[in-house]
Write an enzyme that holds these catalytic residues in place. Sequence first.
Site, short mmCIF file in Angstrom:
data_model
loop_
_atom_site.label_atom_id
_atom_site.label_comp_id
_atom_site.label_asym_id
_atom_site.label_seq_id
_atom_site.Cartn_x
_atom_site.Cartn_y
_atom_site.Cartn_z
N ASP A 83 7.05 -21.35 -76.05
CA ASP A 83 6.56 -22.29 -77.08
C ASP A 83 7.25 -21.96 -78.71
O ASP A 83 6.99 -20.83 -78.85
CB ASP A 83 5.12 -22.15 -76.81
CG ASP A 83 4.23 -22.98 -77.86
OD1 ASP A 83 4.40 -24.65 -77.44
OD2 ASP A 83 3.35 -22.77 -78.48
N GLU A 134 11.60 -24.29 -76.98
CA GLU A 134 11.04 -25.46 -77.48
C GLU A 134 11.69 -25.13 -79.21
O GLU A 134 11.02 -24.40 -79.70
CB GLU A 134 9.77 -25.49 -77.66
CG GLU A 134 9.33 -26.64 -78.23
CD GLU A 134 7.87 -26.80 -78.71
OE1 GLU A 134 6.96 -27.85 -78.97
OE2 GLU A 134 7.17 -25.68 -78.83
#
Length: 537
Positions: free
Chosen positions: A223, A282
């Site tokens: 993330d 990401e």
Amino acid sequence: MTPVSRAAAVSSGRPEPTTPWWRDAVFYQVYPRSFADSDGDGIGDLAGVRSRLGYLELLGVDAIWLNPVMRSPMADHGYDVSDPRDIDPMFGDISDLDDLVADAHARGLRVVMDLVPNHVSTEHAWFREALRSGPGSRARRRFHFRDGRGPDGSEPPNNWPSLFGGPAWTRITEPDGTPGQWYLHVFAPQQADLNWDDAEVVTDLEKTLRFWLDKGVDGFRIDVAHGMAKPSDLPDHDGWEANELLGHSPDDPRFNNPEVHDIHRRIRQVLDDYPEAVAIGEIWVDDHERFAEYLRPDELHLAFDFHLTLAGWDADAVRLSVEKGLAAVAAVQASPTWTLSNHDVDREVTRYGGGAVGSARARAMILVALALPGAVFVYNGAELGLPNVDLPDEVLQDPVWERSGRTERGRDGCRVPLPWEGGEPPFGFTSAPSAWLPQPPEWRALTVEKQLEDTGSTLSLYRRAIELRHERAEFAGDEIGWYGSPPGCLAFRRPGGLTCVLNAGKVPVELPDGAVLLASASLTGRTLPPDAAAWLV
Ligand code: GLC
């Protein structure tokens, strides 16, 4: 590959294949809250995912990426982790995860978990300790605590905004009851940014990586993987016009600081002890060269290229994003990762115009994505052609809604639970009277049950496309060649012999030579209608 041989490859522990399994894999993103509920509380869970593995096998995907299922107060639906080495009771327990991984592997499916290294929940033991300990303490150094500005320290330490609205700082009350320091949170106030200059932050992440990898998990989606490192002086910044994860300025001090690459090297060192594990970042970095830095041989294996996601319904923009994306990863000998949607962006059917037109375009674009070399991620429900849902104010849960002073509706509209079967909500998603977000009654036409029976459905198109991509030799080769094509169209060819044509224009076009392998719409002779794509060999 057949499911059987994929299962054998997952479980046999045989030597690393020359082509890593993830390179051209089709990943299926499971948003666990919204996939399938096993215990009747209206919220999806791990046992629910396990109960639907047969569906994923039928769909033909190679791997699943699970959004965070670690222990969390759920201020940002699991992206606020309070214990990174435990499963949240909402989703089950550790044994449910073990069972899911074992069953998935037995079916030839890999399992990738979500890792959230940029921040932790303010309910995490570290943050609670930091609140109890005074300014300058060891416990506070794991975070970014600073004194406020102004005579009484009542103004935030710098001018950074939170991506979810409001300032990126929250003031705490010191243990003696006086107004105290401020801590940094680039996202919600319940998500305190970690200080990656602190050695313990690094070693704890290594522990977390090994914890899950030792359980047999096949890797991680990381993330905000461009966000962990912050400039130590946390400088003010001029110009916050672009304050979105999907679009921030290249000099935004919150992201893409050079030191972040050292963190990725540390992560990679751990993953290299597990030769088949994959790290997928990401990375919302617009500049292709800087994006590709994350994919150098000692950093991430894969990183989402969101240019295709953001390209819109425009053949030139699609072509440019593909060309630039391929060139960027080739420069560092990496391979690309394509996705049309995820739990943070509007669903593609809606982005491409909604209704029948949006559905037709989304069907066309998955043929484009699946024709490209590299990994492809499918967000759960995309294979059903689900659109975003216009939800009433009172059910909205995304922190963006409240933090923006109810001016931005947030991401709930793309997170509505899947319709499995039957004629009315909750469509077999749960045995509760309703799902955690309401499903529209019109989704009766889009259930898995309905679409499995219909050879013309979007689900059938996905199944066939994924099957062909796995089976056909024409998908070989890492490069693509572009054909000249009429305005509003694009056409490219894989070295193995596959041609993909997209008609994003307004008039029908003639297909080039070759037999039609698959088309997203009905063809009349050799004419491709607007809002459609075809594969030829
Ligand atoms: C990522 C996630 C998003 C989350 C944010 C903060 O962008 O995809 O859902 O809100 O990080 O963790």
